[in-house]
Design an enzyme around this catalytic site. Sequence first.
Site, PDB file in Angstrom:
ATOM      1  N   TYR A  96       0.841  -1.276   0.080  1.00  0.00           N
ATOM      2  CA  TYR A  96      -0.066  -0.093  -0.014  1.00  0.00           C
ATOM      3  C   TYR A  96       0.796   1.260   0.031  1.00  0.00           C
ATOM      4  O   TYR A  96       1.829   1.263   0.652  1.00  0.00           O
ATOM      5  CB  TYR A  96      -0.800  -0.052   1.241  1.00  0.00           C
ATOM      6  CG  TYR A  96      -2.481  -0.094   0.995  1.00  0.00           C
ATOM      7  CD1 TYR A  96      -2.934   1.295   0.117  1.00  0.00           C
ATOM      8  CD2 TYR A  96      -3.140  -1.214   0.925  1.00  0.00           C
ATOM      9  CE1 TYR A  96      -4.140   1.048  -0.121  1.00  0.00           C
ATOM     10  CE2 TYR A  96      -4.478  -1.120   0.369  1.00  0.00           C
ATOM     11  CZ  TYR A  96      -5.078  -0.138  -0.011  1.00  0.00           C
ATOM     12  OH  TYR A  96      -6.244  -0.050  -0.452  1.00  0.00           O
TER      13      TYR A  96
ATOM     14  N   GLU B 138      -0.576   5.038  -0.357  1.00  0.00           N
ATOM     15  CA  GLU B 138      -1.172   6.161  -0.705  1.00  0.00           C
ATOM     16  C   GLU B 138      -0.104   7.396  -0.425  1.00  0.00           C
ATOM     17  O   GLU B 138       0.517   7.401   0.419  1.00  0.00           O
ATOM     18  CB  GLU B 138      -2.543   6.376   0.434  1.00  0.00           C
ATOM     19  CG  GLU B 138      -3.577   5.347   0.210  1.00  0.00           C
ATOM     20  CD  GLU B 138      -4.858   5.512   1.142  1.00  0.00           C
ATOM     21  OE1 GLU B 138      -4.300   6.206   2.083  1.00  0.00           O
ATOM     22  OE2 GLU B 138      -5.886   4.849   0.862  1.00  0.00           O
TER      23      GLU B 138
ATOM     24  N   ASP C 220      -6.766  13.954 -24.843  1.00  0.00           N
ATOM     25  CA  ASP C 220      -7.096  12.471 -24.369  1.00  0.00           C
ATOM     26  C   ASP C 220      -6.370  11.972 -25.818  1.00  0.00           C
ATOM     27  O   ASP C 220      -6.976  11.373 -26.580  1.00  0.00           O
ATOM     28  CB  ASP C 220      -8.350  12.267 -24.077  1.00  0.00           C
ATOM     29  CG  ASP C 220      -8.424  10.785 -23.681  1.00  0.00           C
ATOM     30  OD1 ASP C 220      -7.626  10.176 -23.755  1.00  0.00           O
ATOM     31  OD2 ASP C 220      -9.827  10.595 -23.269  1.00  0.00           O
TER      32      ASP C 220
ATOM     33  N   THR D 232      -4.348   6.542 -21.567  1.00  0.00           N
ATOM     34  CA  THR D 232      -4.313   5.096 -20.925  1.00  0.00           C
ATOM     35  C   THR D 232      -2.661   4.680 -21.392  1.00  0.00           C
ATOM     36  O   THR D 232      -1.830   5.212 -22.531  1.00  0.00           O
ATOM     37  CB  THR D 232      -5.086   3.983 -21.567  1.00  0.00           C
ATOM     38  OG1 THR D 232      -4.981   4.239 -22.992  1.00  0.00           O
ATOM     39  CG2 THR D 232      -6.572   4.543 -21.342  1.00  0.00           C
TER      40      THR D 232
ATOM     41  N   LYS E 163      -2.576   0.961 -24.763  1.00  0.00           N
ATOM     42  CA  LYS E 163      -3.024   1.015 -26.250  1.00  0.00           C
ATOM     43  C   LYS E 163      -1.982   0.888 -27.000  1.00  0.00           C
ATOM     44  O   LYS E 163      -1.358   0.182 -26.992  1.00  0.00           O
ATOM     45  CB  LYS E 163      -4.230   1.797 -26.369  1.00  0.00           C
ATOM     46  CG  LYS E 163      -5.614   1.731 -25.832  1.00  0.00           C
ATOM     47  CD  LYS E 163      -6.529   2.578 -25.663  1.00  0.00           C
ATOM     48  CE  LYS E 163      -7.718   2.532 -24.861  1.00  0.00           C
ATOM     49  NZ  LYS E 163      -8.624   3.474 -24.888  1.00  0.00           N
TER      50      LYS E 163
ATOM     51  N   ARG F 279      -2.451  -2.062 -18.145  1.00  0.00           N
ATOM     52  CA  ARG F 279      -3.848  -1.565 -18.073  1.00  0.00           C
ATOM     53  C   ARG F 279      -3.628  -0.594 -17.146  1.00  0.00           C
ATOM     54  O   ARG F 279      -3.296  -0.817 -15.896  1.00  0.00           O
ATOM     55  CB  ARG F 279      -5.048  -2.227 -17.778  1.00  0.00           C
ATOM     56  CG  ARG F 279      -5.093  -3.588 -18.858  1.00  0.00           C
ATOM     57  CD  ARG F 279      -6.569  -4.109 -18.661  1.00  0.00           C
ATOM     58  NE  ARG F 279      -7.495  -3.069 -19.695  1.00  0.00           N
ATOM     59  CZ  ARG F 279      -7.573  -3.517 -20.882  1.00  0.00           C
ATOM     60  NH1 ARG F 279      -6.988  -4.301 -21.542  1.00  0.00           N
ATOM     61  NH2 ARG F 279      -8.514  -2.629 -21.566  1.00  0.00           N
TER      62      ARG F 279
HETATM   63  C1  LIG Z   1      -9.593   3.803 -24.084  1.00  0.00           C
HETATM   64  C2  LIG Z   1     -10.016   5.266 -23.617  1.00  0.00           C
HETATM   65  C3  LIG Z   1     -10.370   5.874 -22.606  1.00  0.00           C
HETATM   66  C4  LIG Z   1     -10.585   5.054 -21.349  1.00  0.00           C
HETATM   67  O1  LIG Z   1      -9.999   4.001 -20.838  1.00  0.00           O
HETATM   68  P1  LIG Z   1     -10.153   2.932 -19.845  1.00  0.00           P
HETATM   69  O2  LIG Z   1      -8.897   2.289 -19.418  1.00  0.00           O
HETATM   70  O3  LIG Z   1     -10.885   1.826 -20.748  1.00  0.00           O
HETATM   71  O4  LIG Z   1     -11.151   3.493 -19.014  1.00  0.00           O
HETATM   72  C5  LIG Z   1     -10.474   7.194 -22.315  1.00  0.00           C
HETATM   73  N1  LIG Z   1     -10.419   7.931 -23.520  1.00  0.00           N
HETATM   74  C6  LIG Z   1     -10.177   7.602 -24.748  1.00  0.00           C
HETATM   75  C7  LIG Z   1      -9.985   8.538 -26.039  1.00  0.00           C
HETATM   76  C8  LIG Z   1      -9.927   6.212 -24.985  1.00  0.00           C
HETATM   77  O5  LIG Z   1      -9.739   5.864 -26.032  1.00  0.00           O
END
Ligand SMILES: *Cc1c(COP(=O)(O)O)cnc(C)c1O
Length: 417
Positions: free
Chosen positions: A51, A53, A197, A223, A226, A232
């Site tokens: 942990y 925090e 994003d 994220t 991807k 993740r």
């Molecule tokens: C995949 C994605 C997210 C969210 O990601 P999670 O890990 O699935 O919560 C947010 N914004 C965009 C543009 C994404 O492609």
Amino acid sequence: MGSLANVDPQLAELIKAEERRQADTVKLIPSENYVSKAVLEATGTVLTNKYSEGYPGKRYYEGQQVIDQIETLAVERAKALFGVNHANVQPYSGSPANLAVYMAFLQPGDTVMGMGLPFGGHLTHGWSVSATGKWFTPVRYGVRRDTGRIDMDEVRELALQHRPKLIFCGGTAIPRIIDFEAFASIAREVGAVLAADIAHIAGLVAGGAHPSPVGHADVISTTTHKTLRGPRGAMLMADSDEHATALNKAVFPGLQGGPHNHTTAAIAVALHEAAQPEFRTYAHQVVANAKALAEELAGRGFDLVSGGTDNHLILIDLTSKGVGGKPAAQALDRAGLETNYNTVPFDPRKPFDPSGIRIGTPSVTSRGMGEAEMRQIGAWMDEVVTALAKGDAEEVIARVHREVSELTSQFPTPGLS
Ligand SMILES: *Cc1c(COP(=O)(O)O)cnc(C)c1O
């Protein structure tokens, strides 16, 4: 206690089955990838027992001698790779990371502007079923009907009319380059915080295959799983001290408790891998592959939203082929070609049975496939979809599946034995 196979053979067998499935399919879902063995190893470590925090040097639990070094390493690598002054590597995933952006800069009820979900935005950019659409006041932009591209004049007009406090750019089904500079100038004009994003394109940005939002966006959200090829997880980045402080407070204690230290370590590994010269080659090959696949599909009469792609992703409107997105995705999956059905801009059909499918090249590129394989995949997709439209696809699906298996057997899956 023994190994997983001894303790829980049922679950071990299921994981083996998923390993086989991932190895035997041509994975075309653009938000997915294969992580390296090193990233996989880091996620499966004793770091999960701890942990932590707080942040390095300011924790609420003792015993952080090692964890502080791991998180600092991840933060420093993120800063170096993307060229930003601040990074927070603690968000549990992309959606909580985006929620932290709201928490940092907005009050409930404030106005947020983002791309509408059916146009390629994300749920967390203010879509109605998301907390972000329920607890804030959303304004949505889309794409032009004639070009399939974002209309920056429309974005500016909406921003001037609604005066959002926060503007999101980026999304989940955008096949074209995002004009961060144009978004930044609109955000400045209306006094909004601009959040880029880059969840989908982070690996392309890191590898120099897509322009960077650094220097334009106030906040960068991504994220890590991807195109970046990490575990993740998610990161929030900013240049100004003020923005960074607000984001850090929003992540902890605003929204989260203890960070997932095993994920932090795996993020650090992925960032190290993404800083290598081979990753630049990878990122550019992802785009070259997507262009080759798009060209093959367009040549076979597929209607591509915006006419093609600049990045890793292709959005296909199947209306001209006479099949819906869902039956097409299901037939393709049975042929070993894994895609997802997706709405297309101005889709007349329902979201659970839309007109399109969404595909991308991050995973196949991670397996070492190139343009020749992309052309073959495009041909298989055409054969399956055409047969499906004629109502007699079983034989074609079976044959394509055999051919797909032959191909996948030649391209080992990273991370798997
Ligand atoms: C995949 C994605 C997210 C969210 O990601 P999670 O890990 O699935 O919560 C947010 N914004 C965009 C543009 C994404 O492609």
